[in-house]
Design an enzyme around this catalytic site. Structure first.
Site, mmCIF file in Angstrom:
data_model
loop_
_atom_site.group_PDB
_atom_site.id
_atom_site.type_symbol
_atom_site.label_atom_id
_atom_site.label_comp_id
_atom_site.label_asym_id
_atom_site.label_seq_id
_atom_site.Cartn_x
_atom_site.Cartn_y
_atom_site.Cartn_z
ATOM 1 N N HIS A 56 -2.336 -4.035 -10.719
ATOM 2 C CA HIS A 56 -2.996 -2.830 -11.232
ATOM 3 C C HIS A 56 -3.273 -2.975 -12.717
ATOM 4 O O HIS A 56 -2.441 -3.496 -13.465
ATOM 5 C CB HIS A 56 -2.101 -1.598 -11.027
ATOM 6 C CG HIS A 56 -1.917 -1.262 -9.593
ATOM 7 N ND1 HIS A 56 -2.759 -0.423 -8.902
ATOM 8 C CD2 HIS A 56 -0.989 -1.684 -8.695
ATOM 9 C CE1 HIS A 56 -2.352 -0.328 -7.649
ATOM 10 N NE2 HIS A 56 -1.280 -1.091 -7.488
ATOM 11 N N CYS A 102 -4.460 6.493 -4.460
ATOM 12 C CA CYS A 102 -3.843 5.169 -4.405
ATOM 13 C C CYS A 102 -2.375 5.325 -4.775
ATOM 14 O O CYS A 102 -2.059 5.693 -5.914
ATOM 15 C CB CYS A 102 -4.568 4.246 -5.374
ATOM 16 S SG CYS A 102 -3.826 2.630 -5.478
ATOM 17 N N GLY A 103 -1.506 5.104 -3.815
ATOM 18 C CA GLY A 103 -0.075 5.326 -4.033
ATOM 19 C C GLY A 103 0.509 4.341 -5.026
ATOM 20 O O GLY A 103 1.189 4.720 -5.986
ATOM 21 N N CYS A 122 0.846 -1.180 0.000
ATOM 22 C CA CYS A 122 0.000 0.000 0.000
ATOM 23 C C CYS A 122 0.886 1.238 0.000
ATOM 24 O O CYS A 122 1.629 1.468 0.960
ATOM 25 C CB CYS A 122 -0.880 -0.019 1.241
ATOM 26 S SG CYS A 122 -1.914 1.418 1.331
ATOM 27 N N GLY A 123 0.839 1.995 -1.081
ATOM 28 C CA GLY A 123 1.733 3.135 -1.247
ATOM 29 C C GLY A 123 1.424 4.288 -0.305
ATOM 30 O O GLY A 123 2.327 4.824 0.350
ATOM 31 N N GLU A 152 -10.320 0.702 -6.130
ATOM 32 C CA GLU A 152 -9.398 -0.178 -5.405
ATOM 33 C C GLU A 152 -10.000 -1.542 -5.126
ATOM 34 O O GLU A 152 -11.129 -1.625 -4.623
ATOM 35 C CB GLU A 152 -9.020 0.455 -4.059
ATOM 36 C CG GLU A 152 -7.825 1.338 -4.140
ATOM 37 C CD GLU A 152 -7.304 1.686 -2.754
ATOM 38 O OE1 GLU A 152 -7.189 0.791 -1.893
ATOM 39 O OE2 GLU A 152 -7.042 2.863 -2.533
ATOM 40 N N ARG A 153 -9.210 -2.551 -5.415
ATOM 41 C CA ARG A 153 -9.568 -3.917 -5.018
ATOM 42 C C ARG A 153 -9.864 -3.934 -3.512
ATOM 43 O O ARG A 153 -9.068 -3.415 -2.719
ATOM 44 C CB ARG A 153 -8.366 -4.826 -5.330
ATOM 45 C CG ARG A 153 -8.516 -6.255 -4.897
ATOM 46 C CD ARG A 153 -7.282 -7.062 -5.214
ATOM 47 N NE ARG A 153 -6.115 -6.686 -4.421
ATOM 48 C CZ ARG A 153 -4.966 -7.378 -4.370
ATOM 49 N NH1 ARG A 153 -4.828 -8.470 -5.096
ATOM 50 N NH2 ARG A 153 -3.961 -6.973 -3.627
ATOM 51 N N GLY A 210 -1.149 2.721 -7.126
ATOM 52 C CA GLY A 210 -1.844 2.996 -8.390
ATOM 53 C C GLY A 210 -1.197 4.145 -9.148
ATOM 54 O O GLY A 210 -1.096 4.116 -10.383
HETATM 55 C C1 ZDR Z 1 -4.103 1.335 -3.429
HETATM 56 C C2 ZDR Z 1 -3.511 1.517 -2.082
HETATM 57 N N1 ZDR Z 1 -4.429 2.267 -1.298
HETATM 58 C C3 ZDR Z 1 -2.195 2.293 -2.194
HETATM 59 O O1 ZDR Z 1 -2.127 3.467 -1.777
HETATM 60 O O2 ZDR Z 1 -1.246 1.750 -2.726
HETATM 61 C C4 ZDR Z 1 -3.237 0.145 -1.605
HETATM 62 C C5 ZDR Z 1 -4.362 -0.564 -0.909
HETATM 63 C C6 ZDR Z 1 -4.419 -2.005 -1.304
HETATM 64 C C7 ZDR Z 1 -5.271 -2.234 -2.516
HETATM 65 N N2 ZDR Z 1 -6.661 -1.986 -2.232
HETATM 66 C C8 ZDR Z 1 -5.068 -3.680 -2.936
HETATM 67 O O3 ZDR Z 1 -4.076 -3.946 -3.625
HETATM 68 O O4 ZDR Z 1 -5.872 -4.568 -2.600
#
Ligand code: ZDR
Length: 285
Positions: A166, A224-225, A74-75, A215-216, A227
């Site tokens: 992604h 979303c980092g 998670c970024g 987001e998944r 992302g």
């Molecule tokens: C997208 C995310 N919030 C970030 O900042 O990188 C990460 C959360 C995890 C995401 N929902 C997943 O890969 O299941």
């Protein structure tokens, strides 16, 4: 059971952080994540993040989505994690190692006038081989601008793993995308055995991208980092951007650079503490 926590946000992507270096992760973590993240019956967050000790790095981070599933990385969360461990004095180092599902990553506290204002994270190398993202049906090939059909409409998809999967789709205007409709259909499309995060990206110019995310495990979020890192990677692979660009999200801005020197992605952005408290487990109606 009482659970001491702090609440953080990075570009409006918000997380509950818990120091579990002593207690570890509870057996009911999936259920706990769902109830803690609930915006009406819980604290309200996009994810629940644990600070753990590690034998391989200075710390270990684990993240659970609002639906209880675990994400590899998670970024925005790792920037919040880095500020927490630094601000709370769990480390004196301004740059340290964190074990994650995407390997060992290195955040560095960014200061202005001696005060922490953000975090730069060495996010490691983007993974581009389909079977390692994973994307079904392409073997070890890269998935760059490949046609995907979702709800009867055709899109060009570029797929990247930043530890988590992604799917990046370039569009003319991100506000034209019906996120709530197409997001879940991308997430559970047959290409993606582990489901996927999906980014819709409009290229403003070669150094500015506008991105919205489904987001998944968490639906539409403000940012979303990983992302943003995947989007810059996809934009470079498609010849649409320079290797360093600003990504504008609904909740803020991140600077992403894909280094030519070592192939690593660097993400820089804010992380802010919002409040702290004690969550009373099992007392909700
Ligand atoms: C997208 C995310 N919030 C970030 O900042 O990188 C990460 C959360 C995890 C995401 N929902 C997943 O890969 O299941």
């Amino acid at each position: 059971m009482s659970l001491a926590f702090t609440k953080w946000q990075g570009c409006g992507n918000d997380f509950v952080l818990v120091d579990a270096r002593k207690g570890g992760i509870p057996a009911n973590v999936a259920e706990l994540s769902r109830s803690v993240c609930d915006r009406h019956y819980g604290i309200g967050a996009d994810g629940l993040i644990y600070v753990l000790s590690s034998s391989a790095a200075d710390f270990c981070m684990r993240i659970f989505n609002a639906d209880g599933s675990e994400a590899e990385m998670c970024g925005n969360g790792i920037r919040c994690f880095a500020r927490l461990v630094y601000d709370e004095g769990m480390t004196e180092k301004e740059s340290f190692s964190v074990e994650t599902g995407a390997g060992i990553l290195i955040p560095r506290i960014v200061k202005e006038n001696g005060k922490p204002v953000g975090v730069e994270v060495d996010m490691g190398e983007p993974v581009l081989e389909a079977n390692r993202i994973p994307v079904e049906g392409f073997g070890e090939e890269r998935v760059i601008a490949k046609e995907i059909e979702v709800l009867g409409k055709k899109y060009q998809a570029t797929c990247v793993s930043m530890g988590n999967p992604h799917c990046v789709v370039f569009v003319g205007d991100v506000d034209d995308v019906e996120m709530d409709k197409v997001g879940p259909a991308f997430e559970r499309h047959k290409w993606f055995p582990k489901r996927t995060n999906t980014e819709f990206v409009a290229v403003r110019d070669r150094e500015h991208l506008r991105m919205r995310v489904w987001e998944r495990g968490a639906a539409v979020t403000l940012a979303c980092g990983t992302g943003a890192c995947a989007s810059l990677t996809a934009a470079v692979l498609n010849g649409r951007a320079e290797r360093r660009a600003e990504v504008e999200l609904d909740g803020g801005r991140l600077t992403i650079e894909w280094s030519e020197k070592n192939n690593h992605i660097y993400m820089t952005g804010p992380a802010e503490k919002v409040f702290s408290g004690v969550y009373e487990e099992g007392e909700q109606c």
